[in-house]
Design an enzyme around this catalytic site. Structure first.
Site, PDB file in Angstrom:
ATOM      1  N   SER A 109       0.863  -1.187   0.000  1.00 37.88           N
ATOM      2  CA  SER A 109       0.000   0.000   0.000  1.00 37.88           C
ATOM      3  C   SER A 109       0.897   1.233   0.000  1.00 37.88           C
ATOM      4  CB  SER A 109      -0.880   0.014   1.250  1.00 37.88           C
ATOM      5  OG  SER A 109      -1.542   1.258   1.403  1.00 37.88           O
TER       6      SER A 109
ATOM      7  N   TYR B 228      -1.958  -1.131  10.367  1.00 40.08           N
ATOM      8  CA  TYR B 228      -2.014  -1.394   8.931  1.00 40.08           C
ATOM      9  C   TYR B 228      -0.749  -0.857   8.253  1.00 40.08           C
ATOM     10  CZ  TYR B 228      -3.743  -1.224   4.092  1.00 40.08           C
ATOM     11  OH  TYR B 228      -3.897  -1.370   2.733  1.00 40.08           O
TER      12      TYR B 228
END
Length: 264
Positions: A141, A154
């Site tokens: 990401s 995350y």
């Protein structure tokens, strides 16, 4: 690289990027193994993949169960005898401040996003090397490039994926092992719906940024091209990808923008 008769294992394959990539692989007559939580959804994807010309097996599993991953890998290898491309795509996001999030939630995110791919990789490496090489494709990401509000665990998991797979790529390059890091920005998937709140409950909402992201079909085409060319890294998304370059070249501005960004 062509994908015909290549054995490809995809986690997080019941929706989003994983599902879209599965269909493109199937069109090229790949041998697919699909893993996700929900067996029913996987069966639907399997049916479509087979209609498109691919061979397809499903292997439902909860990747937070780290201890039984060796048995999972054995089952995956039993389908076609080997894995040539491992696509670590499954992941859980987060929507809570670092100090408010229960440690158990942090741990689950790290288990699914980082430790599961790590354990699968360690178990697959020997057979890949024995068979002449292989490719690990991993969905990271842009949050693996810089911190982002409400996503501490995350972000940590995605940063960790970069460190691990870039090292694997360097260490095993002579054995024809390649790592492709897929770095999405905003792609229109359900990831925000299943993101975890501070107590582990699902967020249950589609973020505005997610809803306005590029389609999974567009993302999948770019990812497939990167895998075919064995690119070490591919960025997938829209103008939000500029943040990666701001972080690299204008870090002070990037930190200011992150503090002010609307995170949901």
């Amino acid at each position: 690289m062509t994908f015909e008769n290549k054995t490809i294992w995809i986690t997080g394959a019941s929706s989003g990027i994983g599902e879209a990539c599965a269909y493109l692989f199937a069109k090229e007559k790949a041998n697919l193994i699909l893993t996700a939580l929900e067996a029913g959804k996987l069966a639907e994807v399997q049916k479509k993949c087979m209609a498109l010309g691919g061979k397809c097996e499903i292997l439902p599993y909860d990747l937070s169960n780290i201890e039984t991953i060796p048995e999972l890998v054995e089952k995956a290898l039993a389908f076609f005898g080997k894995i040539e491309i491992m696509f670590n795509n499954a992941g859980i996001s987060q929507r809570a401040k670092a100090g408010d999030t229960l440690f158990e939630v942090d741990k689950k995110i790290m288990d699914v996003n980082f430790f599961a791919p790590v354990r699968i990789t360690k178990l697959l490496l020997p057979q890949m090397i024995e068979n002449g090489g292989g490719t690990f494709v991993t969905t990271t990401s842009i949050s693996g490039k810089f911190g982002f509000p409400l996503r501490s665990a995350y972000c940590a998991s995605k940063h960790a994926l970069y460190g691990f797979f870039e090292t694997v790529h360097a260490e095993y390059y002579p054995q024809n092992i390649r790592c492709v890091l897929v770095c999405p920005g905003r792609v229109k998937t359900n990831i925000s719906l299943y993101a975890l709140e501070k107590n582990g409950e699902p967020h249950g909402k589609m973020d505005a940024g997610q809803a306005s992201g590029i389609t999974v079909e567009k993302a999948a085409k770019k990812i497939m091209k990167a895998i075919r060319k064995q690119k070490p890294e591919v960025f997938v998304g829209g103008k939000e990808l500029l943040m990666v370059y701001f972080k690299r070249f204008i870090p002070t501005l990037c930190r200011k923008m992150v503090r002010e960004i609307k995170s949901v």
